[in-house]
Scaffold this motif. Structure first.
Motif, PDB file in Angstrom:
ATOM      1  N   ASP A 108       1.127  72.363   9.008  1.00 42.52           N
ATOM      2  CA  ASP A 108       1.727  72.628   7.704  1.00 42.52           C
ATOM      3  C   ASP A 108       3.185  73.058   7.795  1.00 42.52           C
ATOM      4  N   ASN A 109       3.600  73.583   8.948  1.00 41.40           N
ATOM      5  CA  ASN A 109       5.004  73.969   9.101  1.00 41.40           C
ATOM      6  C   ASN A 109       5.848  72.857   9.709  1.00 41.40           C
ATOM      7  N   GLY A 110       5.264  71.679   9.933  1.00 39.91           N
ATOM      8  CA  GLY A 110       5.993  70.537  10.468  1.00 39.91           C
ATOM      9  C   GLY A 110       5.930  70.400  11.972  1.00 39.91           C
ATOM     10  N   GLU A 111       5.394  71.407  12.658  1.00 41.42           N
ATOM     11  CA  GLU A 111       5.262  71.314  14.111  1.00 41.42           C
ATOM     12  C   GLU A 111       4.162  70.324  14.480  1.00 41.42           C
ATOM     13  N   LEU A 112       4.264  69.730  15.686  1.00 42.46           N
ATOM     14  CA  LEU A 112       3.296  68.732  16.136  1.00 42.46           C
ATOM     15  C   LEU A 112       2.360  69.335  17.175  1.00 42.46           C
ATOM     16  N   ASN A 113       1.090  69.072  17.031  1.00 42.46           N
ATOM     17  CA  ASN A 113       0.062  69.577  17.939  1.00 42.46           C
ATOM     18  C   ASN A 113      -0.480  68.404  18.761  1.00 42.46           C
ATOM     19  N   LYS A 524      17.969  64.053  -2.670  1.00 46.26           N
ATOM     20  CA  LYS A 524      17.575  65.202  -1.844  1.00 46.26           C
ATOM     21  C   LYS A 524      16.168  65.003  -1.283  1.00 46.26           C
ATOM     22  N   ILE A 525      15.281  64.487  -2.121  1.00 41.26           N
ATOM     23  CA  ILE A 525      13.913  64.228  -1.656  1.00 41.26           C
ATOM     24  C   ILE A 525      13.924  63.157  -0.573  1.00 41.26           C
ATOM     25  N   GLN A 526      14.669  62.090  -0.808  1.00 41.41           N
ATOM     26  CA  GLN A 526      14.721  61.011   0.175  1.00 41.41           C
ATOM     27  C   GLN A 526      15.278  61.497   1.505  1.00 41.41           C
ATOM     28  N   THR A 527      16.306  62.329   1.462  1.00 38.89           N
ATOM     29  CA  THR A 527      16.884  62.872   2.695  1.00 38.89           C
ATOM     30  C   THR A 527      15.847  63.700   3.444  1.00 38.89           C
ATOM     31  N   ALA A 528      15.110  64.541   2.702  1.00 41.31           N
ATOM     32  CA  ALA A 528      14.109  65.394   3.331  1.00 41.31           C
ATOM     33  C   ALA A 528      12.968  64.573   3.938  1.00 41.31           C
ATOM     34  N   LEU A 529      12.467  63.585   3.190  1.00 35.21           N
ATOM     35  CA  LEU A 529      11.332  62.800   3.673  1.00 35.21           C
ATOM     36  C   LEU A 529      11.728  61.868   4.811  1.00 35.21           C
ATOM     37  N   TYR A 530      12.894  61.261   4.717  1.00 37.81           N
ATOM     38  CA  TYR A 530      13.329  60.415   5.827  1.00 37.81           C
ATOM     39  C   TYR A 530      13.552  61.253   7.088  1.00 37.81           C
ATOM     40  N   GLY A 531      14.048  62.470   6.918  1.00 37.76           N
ATOM     41  CA  GLY A 531      14.189  63.356   8.069  1.00 37.76           C
ATOM     42  C   GLY A 531      12.854  63.671   8.714  1.00 37.76           C
ATOM     43  N   ALA A 532      11.838  63.936   7.867  1.00 39.24           N
ATOM     44  CA  ALA A 532      10.492  64.217   8.382  1.00 39.24           C
ATOM     45  C   ALA A 532       9.899  62.983   9.044  1.00 39.24           C
ATOM     46  N   MET A 533      10.096  61.804   8.437  1.00 35.69           N
ATOM     47  CA  MET A 533       9.590  60.564   9.010  1.00 35.69           C
ATOM     48  C   MET A 533      10.217  60.295  10.375  1.00 35.69           C
ATOM     49  N   GLU A 534      11.523  60.439  10.447  1.00 31.86           N
ATOM     50  CA  GLU A 534      12.204  60.172  11.713  1.00 31.86           C
ATOM     51  C   GLU A 534      11.758  61.139  12.797  1.00 31.86           C
TER      52      GLU A 534
END
Length: 796
Positions: A108-113, A524-534
């Motif tokens: 949930d915090n974006g970290e990968l397990n 702003k949403i697109q920047t955030a989501l593309y950052g998460a995707m990348e």
């Protein structure tokens, strides 16, 4: 050479069944989840099947241009030696069914397990290839994390520029924490912590962290001590705003700060806290405990981090005769007229919960009992099972949308099914989804877990016309000697906003609106989501390195009735267009079989989201110096030519937008049954091959519509497997033949608990013995009946 067809042996099988009646002439077919029919496979054919070599041996000999794989469970592979050995012996490539998906790996915090992935990689043989499954999908994505990014990107856009301010009569002097300290507040318990942090336009907020699950809500606490004491008979109202790192629960109470009196209190109310800011209201009239002097927040039930702000506590009436206080609001919105019908805490007995008539073995029991670790209060519904057992709820009023939640645990792990007795559209076992539910089943453990499910069809209701009440049942199966506990049952109707006691921030009694196109295309949403995707794609490729030889970059982008999922307002069953116009009232309306794990990237990013996904995958694969092939993948392509056509058009768009071909291959899942026609399969492969792309069968299984197939059904299944392999080799040029992956290893119930759980679709029986389909698949790879080449005749 004309390819061998298994159908040619079928008359021979029937003749052998007639003339070879002695027990020593036949071998019993492996049982699959129940009693098999009287028909059995003749010994001669069984001996032939057993004499066949491993699948990978024939693949290397006859189809070296392609890779034959297995879609497997990483958990089973990591823990079951026999399962692992059969996979290792037979297949060249492994696809992990769930372990590499966004919803499994991303927290949930974006970290990968990477725990499960690493364990798997550490024990697989070096010569095995890995197919990465998958990067971008509309389900099994961590919605909590992705939605948080959307909300944070919106900030206070569209919010009330003049939000309400704390009353001058606020008994909590430091309720908005803008003083920069936590004066007046004290916290303790379970190694928890409290501190101030910053959250955009909110300024300072109180951040409460509970590091581990506690036995009760008051395992971790924080309190504000007021000046003076609460007045007996007076009514007090508190408001506060809260969100959590992941969905959780807090408890509000009033209490006396007196160790001598064992800290007495009253007014205990539980609130479900979500990952978005919500404004809550708490009202309580002092009834029994005198001289209480502190406002409590209990947050120790589960490991989580909570964020609290703008806390106000006021006395409703200061002197004289008090007006009749409003009824105390329930912490969750309840369907009008339901109230406490389902007796959420079972403090007063079973209250309408009973046995489904005729669906219980002797020796069962239902009773309300004290339970030390009860999620809500002291009593729970205790259910003892001594065989077949179904219990049913009281009658529940219908609603436009109905959300049901409850807590459950067992003394032993078991599976429990949810079904419906009346009032619900479809059949009584209608597919429902929600938190901790997969296809109407709950995997009950020995720890309390909250189960949530939603009933809503595409027309806005799951109830038959004219029906005013409905019931659901919990089916515990036929286990002997297990005990279950149920508590805190809630029935809510999210569509009835006027009855809510908790409203979204600054939008009390507002009617949700469809998200405007300006928000849908918000930069702003697109920047955030593309950052998460990348970051997701980069970290996965970086961590997996060269072990992964191909990636399923985009999975199931085309809706069944055509259109791009999310992009063209197309969604999976049960999902619908998001509502809300601001960060505070954003509701994705996206549910899933694993909880909040549906997320339509294309809804916010448009159809070019796929272009970015492939570009990120290619960029980071190149950085890792791996020539991993990049695939797009979908299902029903053999039965829906228009869907295949639209998928190919989307591939062309992705390549064109990139400026050069970037999609290496197209995958077809092929979850099919024995009624599949060869003409359909031939047409699909010819169309796919015309693209010039690599073509892979990514998830092949053949359903027979029963767990106990007759010999005719087993033979039909073998025919279908053979036909598919033959068609693939005939219609796809060798240079484009990437391979075939069988989906799941055996017909065992443990592999089909949630997928084709009423079928026997695989090459191996539950006991790992080979089926007729095993021989047919090998013959398909070889292009002939392999057994005809054997020099020595079989026994007899």
């Amino acid at each position: 050479m004309k390819l061998y067809t298994v159908k040619r042996i079928f008359p021979l099988l029937l003749c052998m069944l007639i003339f070879n009646s002695c027990d020593d002439e036949k071998m019993q077919w492996g049982k699959i989840g129940g009693e098999i029919t009287a028909e059995e496979i003749p010994l001669e054919l069984t001996e032939k099947i057993e004499r066949y070599d491993f699948i990978k041996t024939y693949a290397a000999q006859y189809t070296p241009q392609m890779c034959i794989g297995i879609g497997l469970s990483a958990n089973l592979y990591n823990t079951d030696e026999e399962y692992k050995q059969v996979c290792d012996d037979n297949f060249q490539l492994f696809t992990m069914g769930n372990a590499m998906k966004h919803g499994t790996v991303v927290r949930d915090n974006g970290e990968l397990n990477f725990t499960t992935i690493d364990k798997f990689f550490n024990i697989i043989p070096e010569d095995k290839q890995i197919y990465g499954h998958n990067f971008i999908w509309h389900t099994q994505q961590n919605q909590n994390y992705l939605k948080k990014l959307v909300v944070e990107a919106l900030g206070n856009e569209g919010e009330d520029p003049n939000p309400p301010t704390p009353s001058e009569d606020n008994m909590i002097v430091n309720g908005n924490f803008e003083t920069g300290n936590t004066n007046g507040w004290s916290g303790w318990g379970n190694s928890s912590s409290n501190k101030l942090t910053q959250d955009g336009s909110y300024g300072n907020i109180l951040t409460l962290t509970n590091p581990t699950d506690g036995s009760t809500s008051h395992s971790a606490q924080i309190a504000y001590k007021i000046s003076g004491t609460f007045e007996m008979g007076a009514t007090y109202t508190a408001t506060f705003e809260a969100k959590a790192q992941q969905n959780g629960k807090i408890q509000i109470a009033l209490q006396k700060d007196s160790e001598k009196d064992n800290y007495p209190g009253e007014g205990y109310k539980d609130y479900d806290i979500t990952t978005q800011w919500v404004s809550y209201t708490y009202t309580h009239t002092i009834k029994t405990v005198a001289d209480m002097d502190r406002f409590m927040i209990n947050f120790g039930l589960t490991a989580n981090t909570y964020y609290i702000d703008n806390i106000s506590l006021v006395k409703n009436s200061s002197s004289g005769e008090s007006p009749e206080p409003d009824p105390e609001p329930d912490p969750d919105p309840i369907l009008p007229g339901v109230g406490n019908l389902l007796n959420e805490s079972f403090e007063n007995g079973n209250n309408g919960w009973d046995i489904n008539p005729g669906k219980a073995s002797d020796g069962y029991s239902l009773e309300s009992v004290e339970q030390a670790d009860s999620p809500d209060g002291n009593k729970v519904l205790k259910i003892y099972q001594n065989g077949l057992l179904q219990i049913k709820t009281p009658e529940i009023p219908v609603g436009k949308e109905v959300v049901v939640s409850f807590y459950i645990k067992g003394e032993q792990e078991a599976n429990v099914s949810i079904a419906f007795l009346n009032g619900v559209i479809e059949n009584q076992y209608a597919q429902i989804t929600g938190t901790n539910i997969i296809k109407s089943k709950i995997a009950v453990t020995t720890a309390w877990q909250q189960v949530t499910f939603k009933l809503q069809d595409s027309k806005g209701t799951m109830f038959k016309d004219g029906v005013k009440q409905w019931t659901y049942i919990l089916d515990f199966g036929r286990i002997k000697g297990n005990t279950y506990y149920i508590d805190n049952v809630q029935i809510t109707d999210p569509s009835v906003t006027a009855t809510y006691t908790t409203q979204l921030k600054y939008t009390q009694n507002a009617t949700p609106r469809a998200i405007s196109s300006s928000l849908r295309n918000n930069e702003k949403i697109q920047t955030a989501l593309y950052g998460a995707m990348e970051n997701w794609i980069k970290e996965m490729i970086k961590h997996c390195g060269k072990r992964v030889t191909a990636w399923d970059v985009l999975n199931e982008p085309i809706n069944d009735d055509l259109g791009l999922r999310g992009v063209d307002n197309k969604y999976a069953s049960g999902d619908s267009e998001p509502t809300g116009s601001t960060a505070s009232d954003l509701n994705l309306n996206w549910i899933s079989s694993a909880g909040n794990q549906h997320f339509y990237w294309g809804y916010f990013l448009g159809k070019e989201y796929a272009v970015k996904a492939f570009q990120y995958a290619r960029k980071y694969a190149n950085e890792q110096q791996t020539d991993a092939k990049l695939y797009i993948n979908d299902y029903n392509l053999e039965s829906n030519p228009n869907k295949l056509k639209e998928l190919i058009e989307y591939v062309k768009y992705i390549d064109e937008q990139n400026g050069s071909p970037i999609v290496d291959g197209i995958g077809t899942q092929m979850h099919v049954n024995v009624d599949l026609k060869k003409s359909q399969v031939d047409a699909m492969f010819k169309t796919m091959a015309s693209t010039g792309k690599l073509i892979r069968i990514t998830e092949l299984d053949v359903a027979v519509k029963t767990t106990t197939p007759s010999i005719e059904q087993q033979q039909s299944q073998a025919d279908t497997y053979l036909m598919i392999v033959e068609s693939y080799k005939e219609n796809v040029p060798e240079v484009q033949q990437a391979g075939i992956t069988i989906w799941n290893l055996t017909d065992s119930k443990k592999e089909h608990e949630y997928w084709l759980n009423g079928d026997a679709p695989n090459l191996f029986n539950a006991d790992y013995s080979r089926k007729i389909a095993y021989k047919a698949f090998c013959d398909g790879l070889a292009g002939k009946d392999i057994s005809e080449d054997w020099e020595k005749p079989m026994n007899k």
